[in-house]
Write a protein that holds these residues in place. Sequence first.
Motif, PDB file in Angstrom:
ATOM      1  N   MET A 263       0.832  -1.207   0.000  1.00 22.93           N
ATOM      2  CA  MET A 263       0.000   0.000   0.000  1.00 22.93           C
ATOM      3  C   MET A 263       0.865   1.255   0.000  1.00 22.93           C
ATOM      4  O   MET A 263       2.032   1.236   0.393  1.00 22.93           O
ATOM      5  N   TRP A 264       0.231   2.359  -0.445  1.00 27.42           N
ATOM      6  CA  TRP A 264       0.843   3.690  -0.495  1.00 27.42           C
ATOM      7  C   TRP A 264       2.018   3.765  -1.465  1.00 27.42           C
ATOM      8  O   TRP A 264       2.856   4.651  -1.375  1.00 27.42           O
ATOM      9  N   LYS A 265       2.056   2.814  -2.396  1.00 27.00           N
ATOM     10  CA  LYS A 265       3.046   2.877  -3.461  1.00 27.00           C
ATOM     11  C   LYS A 265       2.369   3.491  -4.682  1.00 27.00           C
ATOM     12  O   LYS A 265       1.326   3.019  -5.127  1.00 27.00           O
ATOM     13  N   LYS A 266       2.955   4.547  -5.205  1.00 24.05           N
ATOM     14  CA  LYS A 266       2.348   5.252  -6.330  1.00 24.05           C
ATOM     15  C   LYS A 266       2.380   4.390  -7.579  1.00 24.05           C
ATOM     16  O   LYS A 266       3.374   3.677  -7.814  1.00 24.05           O
ATOM     17  N   PRO A 267       1.305   4.451  -8.378  1.00 27.12           N
ATOM     18  CA  PRO A 267       0.073   5.239  -8.182  1.00 27.12           C
ATOM     19  C   PRO A 267      -0.864   4.549  -7.183  1.00 27.12           C
ATOM     20  O   PRO A 267      -0.951   3.335  -7.149  1.00 27.12           O
ATOM     21  N   TRP A 268      -1.517   5.365  -6.351  1.00 27.57           N
ATOM     22  CA  TRP A 268      -2.459   4.829  -5.382  1.00 27.57           C
ATOM     23  C   TRP A 268      -3.662   4.238  -6.098  1.00 27.57           C
ATOM     24  O   TRP A 268      -4.089   4.704  -7.160  1.00 27.57           O
ATOM     25  N   SER A 269      -4.245   3.233  -5.475  1.00 31.14           N
ATOM     26  CA  SER A 269      -5.374   2.525  -6.079  1.00 31.14           C
ATOM     27  C   SER A 269      -6.588   2.587  -5.165  1.00 31.14           C
ATOM     28  O   SER A 269      -6.628   3.364  -4.208  1.00 31.14           O
ATOM     29  N   LEU A 270      -7.567   1.740  -5.443  1.00 27.82           N
ATOM     30  CA  LEU A 270      -8.784   1.703  -4.630  1.00 27.82           C
ATOM     31  C   LEU A 270      -8.483   1.339  -3.174  1.00 27.82           C
ATOM     32  O   LEU A 270      -9.192   1.781  -2.265  1.00 27.82           O
ATOM     33  N   LYS A 271      -7.435   0.532  -2.960  1.00 25.43           N
ATOM     34  CA  LYS A 271      -7.098   0.150  -1.585  1.00 25.43           C
ATOM     35  C   LYS A 271      -6.772   1.377  -0.737  1.00 25.43           C
ATOM     36  O   LYS A 271      -7.230   1.504   0.399  1.00 25.43           O
ATOM     37  N   GLU A 272      -5.975   2.273  -1.303  1.00 24.09           N
ATOM     38  CA  GLU A 272      -5.650   3.498  -0.572  1.00 24.09           C
ATOM     39  C   GLU A 272      -6.897   4.356  -0.380  1.00 24.09           C
ATOM     40  O   GLU A 272      -7.079   4.997   0.667  1.00 24.09           O
ATOM     41  N   GLY A 273      -7.772   4.384  -1.398  1.00 22.00           N
ATOM     42  CA  GLY A 273      -9.008   5.163  -1.284  1.00 22.00           C
ATOM     43  C   GLY A 273      -9.898   4.662  -0.161  1.00 22.00           C
ATOM     44  O   GLY A 273     -10.409   5.455   0.649  1.00 22.00           O
ATOM     45  N   PHE A 274     -10.079   3.344  -0.082  1.00 23.16           N
ATOM     46  CA  PHE A 274     -10.905   2.796   0.990  1.00 23.16           C
ATOM     47  C   PHE A 274     -10.230   2.974   2.353  1.00 23.16           C
ATOM     48  O   PHE A 274     -10.911   3.143   3.374  1.00 23.16           O
ATOM     49  N   THR A 275      -8.894   2.956   2.377  1.00 24.21           N
ATOM     50  CA  THR A 275      -8.175   3.178   3.635  1.00 24.21           C
ATOM     51  C   THR A 275      -8.377   4.611   4.124  1.00 24.21           C
ATOM     52  O   THR A 275      -8.555   4.849   5.330  1.00 24.21           O
ATOM     53  N   ILE A 276      -8.354   5.569   3.201  1.00 27.75           N
ATOM     54  CA  ILE A 276      -8.600   6.972   3.567  1.00 27.75           C
ATOM     55  C   ILE A 276     -10.004   7.109   4.159  1.00 27.75           C
ATOM     56  O   ILE A 276     -10.203   7.761   5.193  1.00 27.75           O
ATOM     57  N   GLY A 277     -10.991   6.479   3.519  1.00 22.79           N
ATOM     58  CA  GLY A 277     -12.358   6.530   4.035  1.00 22.79           C
ATOM     59  C   GLY A 277     -12.473   5.915   5.416  1.00 22.79           C
ATOM     60  O   GLY A 277     -13.131   6.471   6.307  1.00 22.79           O
ATOM     61  N   ALA A 278     -11.794   4.758   5.612  1.00 20.80           N
ATOM     62  CA  ALA A 278     -11.827   4.115   6.927  1.00 20.80           C
ATOM     63  C   ALA A 278     -11.169   5.004   7.978  1.00 20.80           C
ATOM     64  O   ALA A 278     -11.641   5.095   9.125  1.00 20.80           O
ATOM     65  N   GLY A 279     -10.086   5.684   7.572  1.00 23.71           N
ATOM     66  CA  GLY A 279      -9.432   6.598   8.503  1.00 23.71           C
ATOM     67  C   GLY A 279     -10.335   7.747   8.905  1.00 23.71           C
ATOM     68  O   GLY A 279     -10.358   8.163  10.072  1.00 23.71           O
TER      69      GLY A 279
END
Length: 401
Positions: free
Chosen positions: A2-18
């Motif tokens: 995770m958090w390796k560019k380019p960010w994907s849906l995983k990072e997006g859902f992690t931001i929402g969970a945060g």
Amino acid sequence: MMWKKPWSLKEGFTIGAGLIVAGLLLQFTAGSIVWEVMTFPVNVVFLAIFLVSCALVYGLRNQVYGFRFLSSYASAVPCLVYTVALTIVMGLTRQLPAEMPVADPLGLSHMLSFWPFVLIYLWMAIILSQVALHSIFHFRMCKWPTAAFHVGLLVILLCATLGSADMQRLKMTISKDAPEWRGIDNSGKIHELPIAIQLLDFIIEEYAPRLLLVDNDSGAVVKTENLMGWQVRKLKVINEAAPMMAKDTTYYVNWRNEGNVKAWLIRATSPDGKLVRQGWITCGSYRFPMQLLKLNKNYSIAMAEPEPSRYLSKVQILTKTGKNIITDIEVNHPFDVDGWKIYQYSYDEKMGRWSAISVLELVADPWLPYVYIGIFLLALGAVGMFLTSKGNKKTQPQTEK
């Protein structure tokens, strides 16, 4: 990883969970959001700060990867999923008025003041602002429906949220004695208004009363559509009547004064035709009691209280701007004056059509015109996208079979 560019849906859902976790921490430590502090001019200042911040985020998107990520589908899709999920929770949870205490430990019964809900919607507003700014700065005529749609949605979201604190919903009880200029909110606080209203007349039109069967022992109404087969014939109808006593009998005569009743002289015949009862029935009023006709040892026949088909208040409205208006205010027909919508709300139901008061509801929402502008842009963009898509299909070349 995770958090390796380019960010994907995983990072997006992690931001929402945060954001959900951060919201819950705020909910448990600081309590629900108090929207009352966002009244004018605080909400205008917040709006200006938000718009400037969004412009800076857009301007720095090429220098800061996280800002650029906000405009990607990998951010928009998780945001939409979280938004829909929380909106469904809101729909499934009984929402209480703002002045009532929360009914659950999390605060879901006040969803509009629930920190996770607000933070997710703020995330969505930021994404919309980036899309709207991109549509504006890279405007192309063929893309105007998309620009109008996103700008309209952003305007609705911001103005409906920030303007909610400025909305006033007050009750005002008016009479013929003197003009009233004070309203009461749902928490019982009194507000002085820039308009005064006096009742000139109160009018009620009623449906014809229904006949009911009443249990003689309990006094309860028996639920039946056909009066258990009893046939009723009206022998005399007096719409404005008063009782008169004669020996051991009560009869009714015309009487047009306040407190009169509707009186029917009826003849009721049992289903088998063997039993006939005749007498007066009335619906009663604040002045005279209801009169029933006893059919047998079990039941009596009664006249139900007439239901209002229409009621309105004839009023005089005086404003600080110098207006002197005489008008009717009726249910579902509010009157607009100086930014206030005036609705017919209630009356003294005990007094019925002789009510000496009328209860009005006054609503002021200064941000509503901007919400309407947003709705117009949203609808215009949606129609434009539909027509554009149809036009594109027509211009596509047909393949040979």
